[in-house]
Design a protein around this motif. Structure first.
Motif, PDB file in Angstrom:
ATOM      1  N   TRP A  70       2.671 -57.009   1.311  1.00  0.00           N
ATOM      2  CA  TRP A  70       3.396 -57.021   0.037  1.00  0.00           C
ATOM      3  C   TRP A  70       2.466 -56.660  -1.124  1.00  0.00           C
ATOM      4  CZ3 TRP A  70       8.378 -56.845  -0.798  1.00  0.00           C
ATOM      5  CH2 TRP A  70       9.266 -57.302   0.180  1.00  0.00           C
ATOM      6  N   ALA A  71       1.220 -57.102  -1.039  1.00  0.00           N
ATOM      7  CA  ALA A  71       0.257 -56.760  -2.095  1.00  0.00           C
ATOM      8  C   ALA A  71       0.009 -55.252  -2.108  1.00  0.00           C
ATOM      9  CB  ALA A  71      -1.048 -57.521  -1.871  1.00  0.00           C
ATOM     10  N   ARG A  72      -0.137 -54.654  -0.920  1.00  0.00           N
ATOM     11  CA  ARG A  72      -0.328 -53.198  -0.847  1.00  0.00           C
ATOM     12  C   ARG A  72       0.919 -52.472  -1.352  1.00  0.00           C
ATOM     13  NH1 ARG A  72      -2.429 -54.768   4.190  1.00  0.00           N
ATOM     14  NH2 ARG A  72      -0.581 -54.000   5.299  1.00  0.00           N
ATOM     15  N   MET A  73       2.099 -53.014  -0.991  1.00  0.00           N
ATOM     16  CA  MET A  73       3.338 -52.384  -1.417  1.00  0.00           C
ATOM     17  C   MET A  73       3.481 -52.413  -2.937  1.00  0.00           C
ATOM     18  SD  MET A  73       7.086 -53.063  -1.894  1.00  0.00           S
ATOM     19  CE  MET A  73       6.749 -54.752  -1.978  1.00  0.00           C
ATOM     20  N   ARG A  74       3.024 -53.531  -3.559  1.00  0.00           N
ATOM     21  CA  ARG A  74       3.088 -53.619  -5.017  1.00  0.00           C
ATOM     22  C   ARG A  74       2.163 -52.580  -5.647  1.00  0.00           C
ATOM     23  NH1 ARG A  74       2.463 -59.024  -8.822  1.00  0.00           N
ATOM     24  NH2 ARG A  74       2.577 -57.921 -10.813  1.00  0.00           N
ATOM     25  N   ALA A  75       0.981 -52.427  -5.058  1.00  0.00           N
ATOM     26  CA  ALA A  75       0.032 -51.441  -5.580  1.00  0.00           C
ATOM     27  C   ALA A  75       0.588 -50.027  -5.422  1.00  0.00           C
ATOM     28  CB  ALA A  75      -1.304 -51.571  -4.857  1.00  0.00           C
ATOM     29  N   GLN A 126       8.254 -42.359   2.462  1.00  0.00           N
ATOM     30  CA  GLN A 126       7.096 -41.642   2.998  1.00  0.00           C
ATOM     31  C   GLN A 126       5.860 -41.893   2.138  1.00  0.00           C
ATOM     32  OE1 GLN A 126       6.971 -39.881   5.941  1.00  0.00           O
ATOM     33  NE2 GLN A 126       4.771 -39.945   5.509  1.00  0.00           N
ATOM     34  N   PHE A 127       6.071 -41.975   0.812  1.00  0.00           N
ATOM     35  CA  PHE A 127       4.963 -42.254  -0.104  1.00  0.00           C
ATOM     36  C   PHE A 127       4.359 -43.617   0.228  1.00  0.00           C
ATOM     37  CE2 PHE A 127       3.030 -43.891  -3.945  1.00  0.00           C
ATOM     38  CZ  PHE A 127       2.407 -42.792  -4.520  1.00  0.00           C
ATOM     39  N   TRP A 128       5.240 -44.604   0.457  1.00  0.00           N
ATOM     40  CA  TRP A 128       4.780 -45.950   0.797  1.00  0.00           C
ATOM     41  C   TRP A 128       4.003 -45.949   2.111  1.00  0.00           C
ATOM     42  CZ3 TRP A 128       3.177 -50.668   1.126  1.00  0.00           C
ATOM     43  CH2 TRP A 128       3.409 -51.450   2.265  1.00  0.00           C
ATOM     44  N   SER A 129       4.497 -45.209   3.102  1.00  0.00           N
ATOM     45  CA  SER A 129       3.833 -45.170   4.401  1.00  0.00           C
ATOM     46  C   SER A 129       2.419 -44.609   4.274  1.00  0.00           C
ATOM     47  CB  SER A 129       4.649 -44.318   5.377  1.00  0.00           C
ATOM     48  OG  SER A 129       4.000 -44.226   6.627  1.00  0.00           O
ATOM     49  N   ALA A 136      -6.880 -48.723   5.275  1.00  0.00           N
ATOM     50  CA  ALA A 136      -8.162 -48.143   5.699  1.00  0.00           C
ATOM     51  C   ALA A 136      -9.305 -48.634   4.815  1.00  0.00           C
ATOM     52  CB  ALA A 136      -8.079 -46.617   5.654  1.00  0.00           C
ATOM     53  N   LYS A 137      -8.966 -49.014   3.571  1.00  0.00           N
ATOM     54  CA  LYS A 137      -9.974 -49.534   2.652  1.00  0.00           C
ATOM     55  C   LYS A 137     -10.163 -51.039   2.810  1.00  0.00           C
ATOM     56  CE  LYS A 137      -9.071 -46.046  -0.924  1.00  0.00           C
ATOM     57  NZ  LYS A 137      -8.626 -45.821  -2.326  1.00  0.00           N
ATOM     58  N   GLY A 138      -9.415 -51.631   3.751  1.00  0.00           N
ATOM     59  CA  GLY A 138      -9.565 -53.058   4.002  1.00  0.00           C
ATOM     60  C   GLY A 138      -8.728 -53.927   3.102  1.00  0.00           C
ATOM     61  N   GLN A 139      -7.762 -53.363   2.416  1.00  0.00           N
ATOM     62  CA  GLN A 139      -6.922 -54.168   1.516  1.00  0.00           C
ATOM     63  C   GLN A 139      -5.742 -54.770   2.272  1.00  0.00           C
ATOM     64  OE1 GLN A 139      -5.860 -52.136  -2.130  1.00  0.00           O
ATOM     65  NE2 GLN A 139      -7.843 -51.130  -2.266  1.00  0.00           N
ATOM     66  N   ARG A 168      -3.617 -45.687   3.538  1.00  0.00           N
ATOM     67  CA  ARG A 168      -4.868 -45.506   2.789  1.00  0.00           C
ATOM     68  C   ARG A 168      -5.463 -46.851   2.379  1.00  0.00           C
ATOM     69  NH1 ARG A 168      -1.895 -41.608  -0.003  1.00  0.00           N
ATOM     70  NH2 ARG A 168      -1.792 -42.973  -1.836  1.00  0.00           N
ATOM     71  N   LEU A 169      -4.610 -47.737   1.867  1.00  0.00           N
ATOM     72  CA  LEU A 169      -5.101 -49.036   1.410  1.00  0.00           C
ATOM     73  C   LEU A 169      -5.584 -49.893   2.581  1.00  0.00           C
ATOM     74  CD1 LEU A 169      -2.465 -49.925  -1.351  1.00  0.00           C
ATOM     75  CD2 LEU A 169      -4.748 -48.934  -1.627  1.00  0.00           C
TER      76      LEU A 169
END
Length: 250
Positions: free
Chosen positions: A209-214, A236-239, A247-250, A244-245
């Motif tokens: 949810w945090a990644r989705m908010r970002a 698709q943008f969300w996917s 992969a950055k460990g978020q 990406r996020l």
């Protein structure tokens, strides 16, 4: 006296013979029952082949039954027996016509609650009756049946509009554990709070949810700056953003 006794005995014996014969005739063997039913059905359906008779049919049917039921000794014996009395045709079931939709009452109140078609046809019928011009044999149900069809053909716009199909419920996103919200709503959601009607999210879902908010905020910013790719879609943008996020460990 002796003659009377003998006569009574003979009469009783004859009666017993007649009753026994009737009982035998009333009790059909399986072969006789099957062949009788087939013959009755053929006659009822008017499908008896030309030149076919009950004795001929019985002769062949009895043999066929005996061949199909080798364990039935009685059936084998009947293959050489004389044909029994011809059975009557089977009774045909009467077809029941479906109930027709009744026409509206001829004397229904004018105007109130009437459809345009009913109003127009009622007016035409009333005019015909007032002018004494109702065709011979014509009735209100017949008139309404044809008039309503003519009205529908002349006024296709009055047909009842088709109901729009109900929207299918969105499936839960695998990582969020809930349907994916629109990007505008996604940018405002508090990842720490469960959604209405949903149980407390797991640690993994809270991170999602945090990644989705970002990602929702990123979508909003790119949209405002006119930087979204042509034909970009939020799912698709969300996917892509989520990958990406992560992969950055978020």
């Amino acid at each position: 006296m002796r003659f009377a006794v003998r006569l009574a005995a003979m009469t009783a014996g004859l009666t017993l013979c007649i009753m026994a014969g009737a009982a035998v005739a009333a009790t059909k063997s399986p072969a006789m029952q099957a062949c009788s039913d087939q013959w009755s059905q053929l006659k009822a359906d008017d499908k008896v082949p030309a030149g076919q008779t009950w004795p001929k049919f019985w002769s062949q049917c009895a043999k066929d039954y005996a061949a199909a039921h080798p364990a039935d000794a009685a059936a084998a014996a009947e293959t050489t027996a004389a044909a029994p009395a011809e059975p009557p045709p089977a009774k045909k079931a009467k077809a029941v016509a479906p109930a027709a939709t009744p026409p509206p009452a001829e004397d229904a109140a004018v105007g109130k609650g009437k459809s345009p078609a009913m109003q127009a046809c009622s007016d035409q019928w009333a005019k015909l009756k007032a002018d004494d011009k109702v065709p011979a044999g014509q009735t209100w149900p017949k008139f309404w049946s044809q008039c309503s069809k003519d009205y529908a053909a002349a006024h296709p716009e009055t047909a009842a509009p088709a109901k729009p199909a109900a929207k299918a419920a969105k499936a839960d996103d695998e990582e969020l554990g809930a349907p994916l919200p629109d990007p505008e709503a996604a940018a405002k959601i508090d990842p720490a709070k469960p959604l209405a009607g949903k149980k407390e999210p797991t640690p993994g879902q809270k991170a999602a949810w945090a990644r989705m908010r970002a990602c929702g905020s990123d979508w909003q910013a790119q949209k405002a700056a006119g930087k979204l790719a042509v034909g970009a879609k939020w799912p698709q943008f969300w996917s892509d953003c989520n990958k990406r996020l992560k992969a950055k460990g978020q």
